[in-house]
Design a protein around this motif. Structure first.
Motif, PDB file in Angstrom:
ATOM      1  N   LEU A 117      -7.305  -9.845   4.387  1.00  0.00           N
ATOM      2  CA  LEU A 117      -5.937  -9.890   4.884  1.00  0.00           C
ATOM      3  C   LEU A 117      -5.804  -8.957   6.084  1.00  0.00           C
ATOM      4  O   LEU A 117      -6.256  -7.801   6.029  1.00  0.00           O
ATOM      5  CB  LEU A 117      -4.953  -9.473   3.793  1.00  0.00           C
ATOM      6  N   THR A 118      -5.192  -9.438   7.151  1.00  0.00           N
ATOM      7  CA  THR A 118      -5.001  -8.645   8.361  1.00  0.00           C
ATOM      8  C   THR A 118      -3.546  -8.753   8.813  1.00  0.00           C
ATOM      9  O   THR A 118      -2.751  -9.482   8.237  1.00  0.00           O
ATOM     10  CB  THR A 118      -5.933  -9.119   9.485  1.00  0.00           C
ATOM     11  N   GLY A 119      -3.220  -8.019   9.880  1.00  0.00           N
ATOM     12  CA  GLY A 119      -1.870  -8.050  10.419  1.00  0.00           C
ATOM     13  C   GLY A 119      -1.130  -6.754  10.172  1.00  0.00           C
ATOM     14  O   GLY A 119      -1.737  -5.716   9.856  1.00  0.00           O
ATOM     15  N   THR A 120       0.195  -6.802  10.294  1.00  0.00           N
ATOM     16  CA  THR A 120       1.010  -5.605  10.139  1.00  0.00           C
ATOM     17  C   THR A 120       2.233  -5.886   9.269  1.00  0.00           C
ATOM     18  O   THR A 120       2.723  -7.021   9.213  1.00  0.00           O
ATOM     19  CB  THR A 120       1.503  -5.097  11.510  1.00  0.00           C
ATOM     20  N   VAL A 121       2.706  -4.835   8.596  1.00  0.00           N
ATOM     21  CA  VAL A 121       3.935  -4.896   7.802  1.00  0.00           C
ATOM     22  C   VAL A 121       4.680  -3.584   7.977  1.00  0.00           C
ATOM     23  O   VAL A 121       4.144  -2.612   8.516  1.00  0.00           O
ATOM     24  CB  VAL A 121       3.644  -5.137   6.298  1.00  0.00           C
ATOM     25  N   ASP A 122       5.912  -3.547   7.485  1.00  0.00           N
ATOM     26  CA  ASP A 122       6.708  -2.325   7.568  1.00  0.00           C
ATOM     27  C   ASP A 122       6.604  -1.466   6.314  1.00  0.00           C
ATOM     28  O   ASP A 122       6.856  -0.262   6.364  1.00  0.00           O
ATOM     29  CB  ASP A 122       8.184  -2.672   7.798  1.00  0.00           C
ATOM     30  N   TRP A 123       6.241  -2.092   5.182  1.00  0.00           N
ATOM     31  CA  TRP A 123       6.273  -1.389   3.896  1.00  0.00           C
ATOM     32  C   TRP A 123       5.026  -1.688   3.070  1.00  0.00           C
ATOM     33  O   TRP A 123       4.452  -2.777   3.157  1.00  0.00           O
ATOM     34  CB  TRP A 123       7.507  -1.792   3.083  1.00  0.00           C
ATOM     35  N   GLN A 124       4.664  -0.726   2.217  1.00  0.00           N
ATOM     36  CA  GLN A 124       3.514  -0.905   1.330  1.00  0.00           C
ATOM     37  C   GLN A 124       3.746  -2.048   0.354  1.00  0.00           C
ATOM     38  O   GLN A 124       2.807  -2.782   0.015  1.00  0.00           O
ATOM     39  CB  GLN A 124       3.222   0.393   0.573  1.00  0.00           C
ATOM     40  N   TYR A 125       4.965  -2.233  -0.139  1.00  0.00           N
ATOM     41  CA  TYR A 125       5.194  -3.290  -1.123  1.00  0.00           C
ATOM     42  C   TYR A 125       4.858  -4.658  -0.529  1.00  0.00           C
ATOM     43  O   TYR A 125       4.462  -5.591  -1.255  1.00  0.00           O
ATOM     44  CB  TYR A 125       6.636  -3.268  -1.642  1.00  0.00           C
ATOM     45  N   LEU A 141     -12.982 -14.997  -4.398  1.00  0.00           N
ATOM     46  CA  LEU A 141     -13.898 -14.129  -5.140  1.00  0.00           C
ATOM     47  C   LEU A 141     -13.460 -12.672  -5.091  1.00  0.00           C
ATOM     48  O   LEU A 141     -13.718 -11.906  -6.010  1.00  0.00           O
ATOM     49  CB  LEU A 141     -15.311 -14.264  -4.569  1.00  0.00           C
ATOM     50  N   ASP A 142     -12.810 -12.281  -3.988  1.00  0.00           N
ATOM     51  CA  ASP A 142     -12.258 -10.938  -3.874  1.00  0.00           C
ATOM     52  C   ASP A 142     -11.334 -10.919  -2.668  1.00  0.00           C
ATOM     53  O   ASP A 142     -11.385 -11.816  -1.816  1.00  0.00           O
ATOM     54  CB  ASP A 142     -13.352  -9.880  -3.717  1.00  0.00           C
ATOM     55  N   VAL A 143     -10.476  -9.902  -2.612  1.00  0.00           N
ATOM     56  CA  VAL A 143      -9.531  -9.761  -1.503  1.00  0.00           C
ATOM     57  C   VAL A 143      -9.667  -8.370  -0.918  1.00  0.00           C
ATOM     58  O   VAL A 143      -9.583  -7.366  -1.643  1.00  0.00           O
ATOM     59  CB  VAL A 143      -8.081  -9.999  -1.956  1.00  0.00           C
ATOM     60  N   PHE A 144      -9.866  -8.298   0.390  1.00  0.00           N
ATOM     61  CA  PHE A 144      -9.934  -7.028   1.099  1.00  0.00           C
ATOM     62  C   PHE A 144      -8.666  -6.900   1.940  1.00  0.00           C
ATOM     63  O   PHE A 144      -8.402  -7.736   2.809  1.00  0.00           O
ATOM     64  CB  PHE A 144     -11.175  -6.963   1.977  1.00  0.00           C
ATOM     65  N   ASN A 145      -7.905  -5.861   1.671  1.00  0.00           N
ATOM     66  CA  ASN A 145      -6.600  -5.696   2.299  1.00  0.00           C
ATOM     67  C   ASN A 145      -6.701  -4.756   3.497  1.00  0.00           C
ATOM     68  O   ASN A 145      -6.791  -3.540   3.338  1.00  0.00           O
ATOM     69  CB  ASN A 145      -5.591  -5.159   1.284  1.00  0.00           C
TER      70      ASN A 145
END
Length: 223
Positions: A117-125, A141-145
């Motif tokens: 997962l890539t990109g930007t957000v304003d909050w951890q939630y 199989l797995d997710v890398f944040n």
């Protein structure tokens, strides 16, 4: 005598974690092996999905006496659940788009069944929600944040004060046993908690403060 007592404690932890895995209907415990040393639990074996792997970890963390979980479970997809990377990416992106908590600034790429997962957000939630959505897609199989938080950096004193107040408001936390420090949006949480649930409450409260871009977990679980 001390060694025998510790071994007995670890044996109890293993038995209780195994029982909790069996008790949780979201987990097929038949192929999961559990070991423990000084309260640190290791899970080995195979599960049918990434979501099941994460549920197994949560189940182990719920058990009294567990102070760490090393999740070495491997995801082995059942027949028919495997997907080409392009197809899996399409399903992940569709699910992210349909979730109102995930902003359009989040993207995903897939390689050999592993989702990043890539990109930007304003909050951890929002990062957490994107991670949850992606991990629920069959075939992952797995997710890398790698999503970044781009809030403006607040005043350090204001951040510390707001987090301390959040600790005191939370009935699940012993605020007097927790300490925090902040620097340019990076928060460190130290102290002792009595369970994994209290640990998670403290970390979540720290992440909820405006402007926090990272949280270092220096908490110790003491039963």
């Amino acid at each position: 005598m001390r060694r025998r007592t510790q071994m007995s404690w670890d044996d109890d932890v293993v038995a209780n974690v195994s029982d909790e895995l069996f008790w949780d209907p979201k987990v097929d415990s038949a192929a999961i092996a559990v070991s423990a040393k000084d309260g640190a639990v290791t899970l080995r074996g195979t599960v049918g999905s990434l979501r099941e792997k994460r549920e197994a970890r949560k189940a182990a963390q719920r058990v009294f006496g567990v102070n760490w979980v090393d999740d070495e479970l491997k995801v082995r997809l059942m027949d028919g659940q495997g997907r080409a990377d392009s197809e899996l990416r399409g399903f992940v992106l569709q699910a992210l788009t349909l979730d109102s908590l995930v902003p359009a600034t989040v993207d995903a790429k897939v390689a050999d069944g592993f989702v990043t997962l890539t990109g930007t957000v304003d909050w951890q939630y929002q990062r957490d929600e994107a991670d949850l959505v992606a991990s629920s897609i069959a075939g992952a199989l797995d997710v890398f944040n790698e999503i970044e938080i781009t809030q403006p950096t607040p005043n350090a004193a204001d951040t510390e004060e707001s987090i301390k107040k959040a600790f005191k408001r939370n009935a699940a936390l012993d605020a007097d046993a927790l300490r925090i420090s902040t620097l340019d949006g990076a928060v460190t949480v130290k102290g002792k908690v009595s369970s994994w649930s209290e640990h998670d409450e403290a970390i979540a409260a720290a992440w909820a403060a405006p402007g926090v871009t990272s949280v270092r977990d220096d908490l110790t679980i003491k039963y």
